[in-house]
Design a protein around this motif. Sequence first.
Motif, mmCIF file in Angstrom:
data_model
loop_
_atom_site.group_PDB
_atom_site.id
_atom_site.type_symbol
_atom_site.label_atom_id
_atom_site.label_comp_id
_atom_site.label_asym_id
_atom_site.label_seq_id
_atom_site.Cartn_x
_atom_site.Cartn_y
_atom_site.Cartn_z
ATOM 1 N N VAL A 206 0.836 -1.202 0.000
ATOM 2 C CA VAL A 206 0.000 0.000 0.000
ATOM 3 C C VAL A 206 0.867 1.246 0.000
ATOM 4 N N PHE A 207 1.930 1.228 0.797
ATOM 5 C CA PHE A 207 2.837 2.382 0.840
ATOM 6 C C PHE A 207 3.523 2.604 -0.505
ATOM 7 N N ALA A 208 4.029 1.532 -1.109
ATOM 8 C CA ALA A 208 4.749 1.655 -2.378
ATOM 9 C C ALA A 208 3.849 2.190 -3.483
ATOM 10 N N VAL A 209 2.596 1.756 -3.491
ATOM 11 C CA VAL A 209 1.681 2.138 -4.571
ATOM 12 C C VAL A 209 1.035 3.496 -4.341
ATOM 13 N N THR A 210 0.620 3.758 -3.113
ATOM 14 C CA THR A 210 -0.166 4.969 -2.848
ATOM 15 C C THR A 210 0.560 6.033 -2.033
ATOM 16 N N GLY A 211 1.630 5.633 -1.341
ATOM 17 C CA GLY A 211 2.315 6.576 -0.464
ATOM 18 C C GLY A 211 1.689 6.652 0.918
ATOM 19 N N GLN A 212 0.615 5.902 1.135
ATOM 20 C CA GLN A 212 -0.053 5.902 2.438
ATOM 21 C C GLN A 212 0.717 5.030 3.415
ATOM 22 N N THR A 213 0.970 5.573 4.586
ATOM 23 C CA THR A 213 1.675 4.817 5.611
ATOM 24 C C THR A 213 0.687 3.954 6.383
ATOM 25 N N LYS A 214 1.212 3.135 7.259
ATOM 26 C CA LYS A 214 0.395 2.203 8.025
ATOM 27 C C LYS A 214 -0.680 2.936 8.811
ATOM 28 N N ALA A 215 -1.920 2.482 8.672
ATOM 29 C CA ALA A 215 -3.036 3.113 9.372
ATOM 30 C C ALA A 215 -2.956 2.819 10.869
ATOM 31 N N SER A 216 -3.452 3.759 11.651
ATOM 32 C CA SER A 216 -3.479 3.561 13.096
ATOM 33 C C SER A 216 -4.401 2.397 13.435
ATOM 34 N N LYS A 217 -4.006 1.607 14.392
ATOM 35 C CA LYS A 217 -4.777 0.431 14.752
ATOM 36 C C LYS A 217 -6.021 0.808 15.543
ATOM 37 N N VAL A 218 -7.120 0.182 15.215
ATOM 38 C CA VAL A 218 -8.360 0.369 15.956
ATOM 39 C C VAL A 218 -8.491 -0.789 16.946
ATOM 40 N N PHE A 219 -8.585 -0.463 18.227
ATOM 41 C CA PHE A 219 -8.594 -1.494 19.265
ATOM 42 C C PHE A 219 -10.032 -1.818 19.682
ATOM 43 N N ARG A 220 -10.292 -3.098 19.836
ATOM 44 C CA ARG A 220 -11.613 -3.563 20.275
ATOM 45 C C ARG A 220 -11.548 -3.878 21.771
ATOM 46 N N ILE A 221 -12.402 -3.201 22.539
ATOM 47 C CA ILE A 221 -12.335 -3.284 23.995
ATOM 48 C C ILE A 221 -13.702 -3.669 24.562
ATOM 49 N N LEU A 222 -13.695 -4.626 25.489
ATOM 50 C CA LEU A 222 -14.911 -5.104 26.131
ATOM 51 C C LEU A 222 -14.868 -4.761 27.616
ATOM 52 N N PHE A 223 -15.935 -4.104 28.095
ATOM 53 C CA PHE A 223 -16.061 -3.762 29.513
ATOM 54 C C PHE A 223 -17.048 -4.727 30.174
ATOM 55 N N LEU A 224 -16.690 -5.247 31.361
ATOM 56 C CA LEU A 224 -17.530 -6.206 32.069
ATOM 57 C C LEU A 224 -17.868 -5.702 33.468
ATOM 58 N N ASP A 225 -19.091 -5.970 33.899
ATOM 59 C CA ASP A 225 -19.484 -5.713 35.283
ATOM 60 C C ASP A 225 -20.564 -6.720 35.665
ATOM 61 N N GLU A 226 -21.151 -6.557 36.840
ATOM 62 C CA GLU A 226 -22.085 -7.557 37.348
ATOM 63 C C GLU A 226 -23.378 -7.657 36.541
ATOM 64 N N ASP A 227 -24.000 -6.481 36.257
ATOM 65 C CA ASP A 227 -25.307 -6.566 35.595
ATOM 66 C C ASP A 227 -25.450 -5.647 34.386
ATOM 67 N N ASN A 228 -24.356 -5.048 33.941
ATOM 68 C CA ASN A 228 -24.373 -4.206 32.737
ATOM 69 C C ASN A 228 -25.430 -3.102 32.816
ATOM 70 N N SER A 229 -25.564 -2.532 34.016
ATOM 71 C CA SER A 229 -26.563 -1.469 34.165
ATOM 72 C C SER A 229 -25.957 -0.091 34.389
ATOM 73 N N VAL A 230 -24.737 -0.040 34.991
ATOM 74 C CA VAL A 230 -24.153 1.264 35.292
ATOM 75 C C VAL A 230 -22.676 1.368 34.881
#
Length: 361
Positions: A206-230
């Motif tokens: 992608v860099f060689a063809v377009t000049g675009q550098t590596k895209a920033s990584k999008v992180f997938r994050i999961l939050f856990l609690d007792e009842d998912n209410s607050v």
Amino acid sequence: MSHYEERLERDLSRIKQQATLLAKRVDEALGTAVRALLTGDDKLAYATVLGDQRINAENRKLDKMCHAFIGVHLPSAGHLRLMTAMIHANVALERVGDYAVTIARESVHLAKRPDALIKREVELLAGESRQMFKQAVCAFIDGNAEKARATMIMADQVERTFDVVFADLVTEGENFSIEDLFAYLGVFNSLERVSDQAKNICEETVFAVTGQTKASKVFRILFLDEDNSVLGPIAETVARKNFPEGGEFRSLGRRAGTTAPEVVSLLQESGVDLARHQSKAINLSLRDLADFHVIVSLQGPVKSYVENIPFHTAALEWDVGGPVAAELTGDQQRERYEALTREIAMQVSSLMTTLRGEEAD
């Protein structure tokens, strides 16, 4: 076409031919290493180890050709990007060759050959990684940025396969010696790393063809609690609001609870809108959990929610305080929810800064 242009194109063609030859030998080494492992063919394994010397020689030859091209032609723009990408891709090819050697070396030291399950999973992981590697090299040589982008997506599938394979290996652990367990882990890790290097090659394309550098990584994050209410919903809402481009956020509970209307109102005053939130209980398979880069518990140990944490997933536990007591006055509750929201927001900000650095915002 001028004489100079003809010479430039001829030299460029030779470099691509050398890269193609090198990639072919690296892939063949991977294939023979895996075959040696599955069949117990020590002669084939040692042949793979010794054959790496030839691959290293081809690596050095390609490196010299790239630097000679730069010295002779003083390239700019597209040709300079291509040479830069070629040098980086050459490093990736060398590393894949090293992974083949690792697999071959582990093979000759195994006391017990893989059983049906492990054999099937070695074949699966090897097949996915090698397919991605071949497509990545093809996209690079052809200068096809779209094919490279499409190939990069395969890395997530390989990673998920690795997580499942790792869990199965742990389950089967009692059937193998400690030495063999570590050997198989080394094999699976090497195969998974092949896909990482393939992704690097795609990014160089992608860099060689377009000049675009590596895209920033999008992180997938999961939050856990007792009842998912607050707690979890606050973290999810704050993260989405403050880091809309930096991550994909989700919250779940040990069980599904209900967010009281008065709590929704108090939180809205703190800038957290849970009016449309619907509490959900965690019901995810190991493969589903492997999609997340980070799992955060806001109430208790992560392992009290998730028995097996995927190999590539980081588990965190945040002490943000317990539920707000119902007997507090309205003003006291408001202050407590404001403090709770600030604390969670600070934790989220710290996590995203750790993951993305200055690009977190």
